[in-house]
Design an enzyme around this catalytic site. Structure first.
Site, PDB file in Angstrom:
ATOM      1  N   LYS A  91       0.821  -1.220   0.000  1.00 26.36           N
ATOM      2  CA  LYS A  91       0.000   0.000   0.000  1.00 26.36           C
ATOM      3  C   LYS A  91       0.851   1.266   0.000  1.00 26.36           C
ATOM      4  O   LYS A  91       0.432   2.308  -0.492  1.00 26.36           O
ATOM      5  CB  LYS A  91      -0.940  -0.010   1.199  1.00 26.36           C
ATOM      6  CG  LYS A  91      -1.991  -1.120   1.066  1.00 26.36           C
ATOM      7  CD  LYS A  91      -3.334  -0.690   1.558  1.00 26.36           C
ATOM      8  CE  LYS A  91      -4.413  -1.671   1.130  1.00 26.36           C
ATOM      9  NZ  LYS A  91      -4.221  -3.009   1.747  1.00 26.36           N
ATOM     10  N   GLU A 113     -10.300   6.264   2.940  1.00 27.51           N
ATOM     11  CA  GLU A 113     -11.147   5.269   3.583  1.00 27.51           C
ATOM     12  C   GLU A 113     -10.241   4.141   4.051  1.00 27.51           C
ATOM     13  O   GLU A 113      -9.149   3.957   3.507  1.00 27.51           O
ATOM     14  CB  GLU A 113     -12.171   4.712   2.582  1.00 27.51           C
ATOM     15  CG  GLU A 113     -11.654   3.608   1.636  1.00 27.51           C
ATOM     16  CD  GLU A 113     -10.588   4.072   0.631  1.00 27.51           C
ATOM     17  OE1 GLU A 113     -10.514   5.280   0.369  1.00 27.51           O
ATOM     18  OE2 GLU A 113      -9.835   3.213   0.119  1.00 27.51           O
ATOM     19  N   SER A 372       1.981  -9.745  -0.728  1.00 26.89           N
ATOM     20  CA  SER A 372       1.628  -8.325  -0.627  1.00 26.89           C
ATOM     21  C   SER A 372       1.895  -7.705   0.737  1.00 26.89           C
ATOM     22  O   SER A 372       2.025  -6.492   0.851  1.00 26.89           O
ATOM     23  CB  SER A 372       0.158  -8.135  -1.001  1.00 26.89           C
ATOM     24  OG  SER A 372      -0.669  -8.975  -0.217  1.00 26.89           O
TER      25      SER A 372
HETATM   26  C1  LIG Z   1      -5.067  -4.112   1.500  1.00 24.70           C
HETATM   27  C2  LIG Z   1      -4.291  -5.326   1.261  1.00 24.70           C
HETATM   28  C3  LIG Z   1      -4.607  -6.222   0.205  1.00 24.70           C
HETATM   29  C4  LIG Z   1      -5.809  -6.053  -0.668  1.00 24.70           C
HETATM   30  O1  LIG Z   1      -5.775  -4.944  -1.509  1.00 24.70           O
HETATM   31  P1  LIG Z   1      -5.514  -5.030  -3.072  1.00 24.70           P
HETATM   32  O2  LIG Z   1      -5.906  -3.695  -3.558  1.00 24.70           O
HETATM   33  O3  LIG Z   1      -6.359  -6.128  -3.630  1.00 24.70           O
HETATM   34  O4  LIG Z   1      -4.074  -5.314  -3.272  1.00 24.70           O
HETATM   35  C5  LIG Z   1      -3.787  -7.319  -0.008  1.00 24.70           C
HETATM   36  N1  LIG Z   1      -2.725  -7.559   0.779  1.00 24.70           N
HETATM   37  C6  LIG Z   1      -2.393  -6.749   1.807  1.00 24.70           C
HETATM   38  C7  LIG Z   1      -1.204  -7.090   2.630  1.00 24.70           C
HETATM   39  C8  LIG Z   1      -3.158  -5.615   2.078  1.00 24.70           C
HETATM   40  O5  LIG Z   1      -2.814  -4.815   3.102  1.00 24.70           O
END
Ligand SMILES: *Cc1c(COP(=O)(O)O)cnc(C)c1O
Length: 393
Positions: A91, A113, A372
């Site tokens: 993010k 948000e 992620s």
């Molecule tokens: C917020 C988040 C997601 C989901 O958001 P996407 O927009 O689909 O990438 C996925 N993994 C993590 C670690 C997050 O914090």
């Protein structure tokens, strides 16, 4: 550059996307679009963005060859390590870009948000870094569930505004943030946290996340040669997946997005309009948006970015689902085979891979999987779920 993920004409990805907003917001979206287009083609802006990602956020992140996992699954797995960035997830890439743009627009305030709080924390972080004031809209239910992230945002100097309308979760926080934006458009930028919302957000956020896929493509070519057979990422709103896919869409790699069973907007939803965009979403027969429900708060979004609906519609990417219990097993698997505790969100991608290795993902395939975020934030949830399951046995 040419190809499937080019600039969307009129903000449309095929039949999806667009800008379904009240007139009062239209001008603000146009302003964001103009500034983004101007600065995204400005070499100085790009250099500044990349510089901050490098010296503040820890880029480039490694592409880690997961050797023991690969041995166990008989496929060759490479993990793109967004868990190693500052604040612990992808993010940060998006919020640094949008905070920089806020400065260029001459605005002093940023609103966002948040659901689980991850995007709120990232936005509060960028606001502190750039000296912007920051308000984060968060459903009352999530404020209770995610007390630690509420405190982190406050510690970073942001104000958290609890949202008491509707189901008091993420979708209501988006509605409220859009409403608030209308009343302070002159001074404020709305920093959306994923590849969703009205044009230019789905496109802009993907561009701020494409650094994931571009780095991974270069790293894979250097470490392994060529391109991977499969590229896998989890889907909430779809930003880490869109950023990852952007680096591989013009190659022969098969692209796979993994949704939670309880929030499968592409696999189980249908086209409709929500939050300023046309895309797939979970809705009832009257078109009322339904709640998504999954073990991971970060994937609890009833819609999905329009570009994913498009990639699904033309067959360039495919979208799969996994169950909560498969996700829990995947958390343990990656933790114990690689010493990496994943967030619950990317554990969805790992769960799909673990289930389909030797089947949909044939033996000896090469796979790039985007990790992620890191799992610290989920430790409590995982601990209670695992002990509950052990108790049942
Ligand atoms: C917020 C988040 C997601 C989901 O958001 P996407 O927009 O689909 O990438 C996925 N993994 C993590 C670690 C997050 O914090």
């Amino acid at each position: 550059m040419s190809g499937i993920m080019d600039y969307p004409k009129n903000g449309r990805f095929g039949d999806f996307g667009g800008r379904y907003v009240p007139e009062s917001l239209h001008g603000a979206c146009v302003e964001v679009e103009r500034y983004f287009e101007k600065f995204w083609s400005d070499e100085d802006f790009k250099a500044e963005y990349i510089h901050i990602l490098q010296e503040y956020a820890g880029r480039p992140t490694p592409l880690t060859h997961a050797k023991r996992l690969s041995d166990q699954l008989s496929v060759d797995v490479f993990l793109k390590r967004e868990d190693l960035t500052h604040t612990g997830s992808h993010k940060i890439n998006n919020v640094i870009g949008q905070a920089l743009l806020t400065k260029k627009m001459g605005k002093k305030k940023i609103i966002a948000e948040t659901g689980a709080g991850q995007h709120g924390v990232a936005t509060a972080t960028a606001a502190a870094l750039f000296g912007l004031s920051c308000q984060v809209y968060m459903g009352e239910v999530d404020v209770k569930r995610q007390a630690l992230n509420v405190f982190r945002m406050q510690l970073l100097g942001a104000e958290v505004i609890p949202v008491g309308s509707g189901s008091r979760t993420l979708k209501d926080a988006v509605n409220e943030a859009m409403r608030a934006w209308v009343s302070e458009i002159e001074t404020t930028h709305y920093c959306i946290g994923s590849v969703m919302g009205p044009h230019p957000y789905p496109y802009m956020v993907r561009e701020f996340q494409r650094v994931i896929g571009e780095e991974a493509a270069t790293q894979f070519a250097n470490q392994q040669g060529g391109t991977p057979d499969f590229v896998i990422a989890c889907i909430g709103g779809g930003s880490n997946a869109a950023g990852t896919f952007a680096g591989f869409v013009d190659t022969k790699a098969k692209l796979i997005g993994v949704e939670p069973e309880g929030g499968a907007a592409i696999s189980r939803g249908s086209p409709g309009v929500v939050h300023g965009m046309r895309s797939n979403l979970l809705q009832d027969e009257f078109g009322q948006v339904q709640e998504a429900e999954s073990i991971s708060a970060g994937l609890d979004y009833p819609g999905v970015g329009p570009e994913h609906s498009y990639l699904a519609s033309i067959g360039r990417a495919s979208y799969k689902t996994v169950s909560d219990s498969e996700v829990l097993e995947a958390v343990t698997l990656l933790s114990q085979l690689e010493g990496i505790v994943p967030a619950l969100e990317p554990a969805h991608a790992v769960a799909y891979l673990a289930r389909e290795a030797g089947s949909e993902i044939p033996k000896d395939s090469t796979v790039v999987l985007t990790l992620s975020g890191r799992g610290d934030k989920d430790a409590e949830v995982v601990a209670s779920l695992i002990s509950a399951r052990l108790g049942k046995k």
